[in-house]
Design an enzyme around this catalytic site. Structure first.
Site, PDB file in Angstrom:
ATOM      1  N   LYS A 223     -23.563  29.432 -11.279  1.00 43.44           N
ATOM      2  CA  LYS A 223     -23.281  28.129 -10.672  1.00 43.44           C
ATOM      3  C   LYS A 223     -23.681  28.172  -9.210  1.00 43.44           C
ATOM      4  O   LYS A 223     -23.563  29.206  -8.560  1.00 43.44           O
ATOM      5  CB  LYS A 223     -21.788  27.809 -10.766  1.00 43.44           C
ATOM      6  CG  LYS A 223     -21.464  26.338 -10.769  1.00 43.44           C
ATOM      7  CD  LYS A 223     -21.375  25.795 -12.175  1.00 43.44           C
ATOM      8  CE  LYS A 223     -20.954  24.345 -12.202  1.00 43.44           C
ATOM      9  NZ  LYS A 223     -20.661  23.893 -13.569  1.00 43.44           N
TER      10      LYS A 223
ATOM     11  N   VAL B 291     -12.856   9.429 -12.237  1.00 44.42           N
ATOM     12  CA  VAL B 291     -13.814   8.544 -12.900  1.00 44.42           C
ATOM     13  C   VAL B 291     -15.182   8.670 -12.234  1.00 44.42           C
ATOM     14  O   VAL B 291     -15.800   7.699 -11.835  1.00 44.42           O
ATOM     15  CB  VAL B 291     -13.317   7.073 -12.982  1.00 44.42           C
ATOM     16  CG1 VAL B 291     -12.228   6.962 -14.029  1.00 44.42           C
ATOM     17  CG2 VAL B 291     -12.810   6.566 -11.634  1.00 44.42           C
ATOM     18  N   GLY B 292     -15.639   9.910 -12.132  1.00 48.07           N
ATOM     19  CA  GLY B 292     -16.998  10.195 -11.662  1.00 48.07           C
ATOM     20  C   GLY B 292     -17.968  10.019 -12.816  1.00 48.07           C
ATOM     21  O   GLY B 292     -17.696   9.279 -13.767  1.00 48.07           O
TER      22      GLY B 292
ATOM     23  N   VAL C 192     -18.827  11.657 -15.439  1.00 45.40           N
ATOM     24  CA  VAL C 192     -18.380  11.866 -16.817  1.00 45.40           C
ATOM     25  C   VAL C 192     -17.108  11.058 -17.106  1.00 45.40           C
ATOM     26  O   VAL C 192     -17.002  10.384 -18.133  1.00 45.40           O
ATOM     27  CB  VAL C 192     -18.148  13.367 -17.110  1.00 45.40           C
ATOM     28  CG1 VAL C 192     -17.627  13.552 -18.533  1.00 45.40           C
ATOM     29  CG2 VAL C 192     -19.437  14.162 -16.906  1.00 45.40           C
TER      30      VAL C 192
HETATM   31  N1  PHE Z   1     -22.552  20.514 -14.910  1.00 46.68           N
HETATM   32  C1  PHE Z   1     -22.880  21.115 -16.166  1.00 46.68           C
HETATM   33  C2  PHE Z   1     -21.660  21.878 -16.679  1.00 46.68           C
HETATM   34  O1  PHE Z   1     -20.695  22.123 -15.981  1.00 46.68           O
HETATM   35  C3  PHE Z   1     -24.015  22.052 -15.955  1.00 46.68           C
HETATM   36  C4  PHE Z   1     -25.264  21.933 -16.762  1.00 46.68           C
HETATM   37  C5  PHE Z   1     -25.769  20.753 -17.294  1.00 46.68           C
HETATM   38  C6  PHE Z   1     -25.989  23.087 -16.965  1.00 46.68           C
HETATM   39  C7  PHE Z   1     -26.941  20.753 -18.000  1.00 46.68           C
HETATM   40  C8  PHE Z   1     -27.171  23.113 -17.674  1.00 46.68           C
HETATM   41  C9  PHE Z   1     -27.652  21.929 -18.203  1.00 46.68           C
HETATM   42  O2  PHE Z   1     -21.618  22.270 -17.822  1.00 46.68           O
END
Ligand code: PHE
Length: 364
Positions: free
Chosen positions: A90, A193-194, A196
């Site tokens: 990350k 409420v971002g 997702v």
């Molecule tokens: N933000 C996504 C997660 O936490 C990360 C992600 C999305 C990684 C798409 C790879 C492809 O799962």
């Protein structure tokens, strides 16, 4: 304003770097903006470390590194449970305030340079406060990036897929706990409420659920509530709201010794990464008779879409099938937890570590 409070510990940078079981902690002070770029590479046992890039404010550099570590660790489990050939990593962009315009662009270019310098060890993607449009900028400096815009040849914003997977898993969990997956009248509190959370709130409302929303940005919650005809509550009131399902979709660390005794729901299932402050919180939830669906099992839709479309060349029907499959995965996980008398977290951990051990064993 706008950034959720991070419940990080007060550990020093040195302690964090020394105690983490990941493979690499990368840090770079941005040249262009007042920001710290940090990348946690947790594991490459199954393949290159994949994971999104989070942009937000932190109270210290150590808190940013701790978040990168915890989020990267969760990505390892998420990718292993989905059965995808990737490890976990990350990136965190710790900023004093969310940059726009040139400052944002410069920071993303610097992230791209740093990702490129790792030679494919880590592949970035969108996460909290970053989007497919941002990934187009990152892609000016590196090819190790998922979810560019469709116009640039990427799969686009992963949030709709994440929300679809969360809904499939949420329905399965509701069926497990309440005996029917009928959402009609079921009260679901969506926290955050971002990208997702907003989509999840809309989907659940369309399906007849009695949705209640809150967000640290209360205006944002109020606007959404008015647009889709649901109720918004103040961010601080989330623990007082009685509901069937609590769906955390904001920052992590919200389930702990202090909050778990006060929850007024039977099921916790949401999109936020790292909802538990510590492992023991899974036992605390179980002791209260509250079913908790491990976040990394429920929120894999974005990864399934990004990796599936861009690297595994899945056609759209395959992506849709895999998002629905999140429901089946959650159902079998909860059944297994009941049969074995374990927490859902313990079962998910076993699933993830079995896959990682099997991959290690077949390696020559
Ligand atoms: N933000 C996504 C997660 O936490 C990360 C992600 C999305 C990684 C798409 C790879 C492809 O799962």
């Amino acid at each position: 304003m706008g950034a959720p409070v991070l419940n990080g510990s007060d550990r020093s940078l040195e302690e964090l770097v020394d105690s983490w079981d990941g493979e690499a902690t990368v840090m770079r002070r941005a040249r262009s903006t007042d920001a710290l770029i940090t990348i946690g590479v947790h594991s490459t046992a199954l393949g290159p470390a994949a994971g999104g890039c989070r942009m937000r404010t932190y109270r210290s550099s150590a808190a940013a590194v701790e978040d990168a570590h915890r989020l990267a660790t969760a990505m390892t489990s998420k990718l292993a449970v989905c059965g995808l050939p990737f490890g976990g990593g990350k990136a965190v962009l710790a900023v004093p305030s969310i940059p726009e315009g040139d400052a944002r662009r410069d920071l993303l270019l610097e992230l791209g340079e740093l990702v490129e310098s790792l030679g494919g060890l880590y592949i970035t993607a969108p996460d909290m406060n970053t989007s497919d449009v941002d990934m187009d900028v990152v892609a000016e400096r590196t090819s190790h990036v998922f979810c560019r815009t469709a116009e640039s040849g990427g799969c686009g914003n992963p949030a709709p897929a994440t929300a679809a997977g969360v809904e499939a898993g949420l329905r399965a969990a509701i069926a497990h706990v309440f005996g029917s997956d009928d959402l009609d009248g079921r009260r679901v509190l969506v926290q955050g409420v971002g990208a997702v959370g907003e989509r999840l709130a809309r989907r659940l409302t369309d399906d007849g659920a009695d949705v209640v929303v809150c967000d640290i940005d209360e205006q944002r919650a109020d606007h959404l509530a008015r647009r889709i005809g649901v109720r918004a509550i103040p961010a601080a009131a989330w623990l007082d709201e009685e509901c069937d399902v609590f769906a955390p979709c904001a920052a992590g660390g919200i389930l702990d010794e202090g909050t778990i005794p006060r929850l007024r729901c039977r099921l916790v299932a949401g999109a936020a990464n790292n909802q538990l402050r510590e492992r023991a919180d899974a036992d605390r939830l179980a002791a209260r008779g509250i079913t908790w669906v491990p976040d990394y099992v429920l929120n894999s839709g974005g990864v399934l879409k990004g990796v599936g479309m861009e690297l595994l060349h899945w056609p759209p029907e395959e992506v849709a099938n895999r998002l629905q499959q999140v429901g089946e995965d959650v159902a079998s996980l909860l059944r297994r937890a009941d049969t074995e008398g374990q927490t859902p977290l313990a079962v998910a951990e076993t699933l993830a570590s079995d896959r990682i051990d099997a991959a290690r064993a077949t390696r020559v």
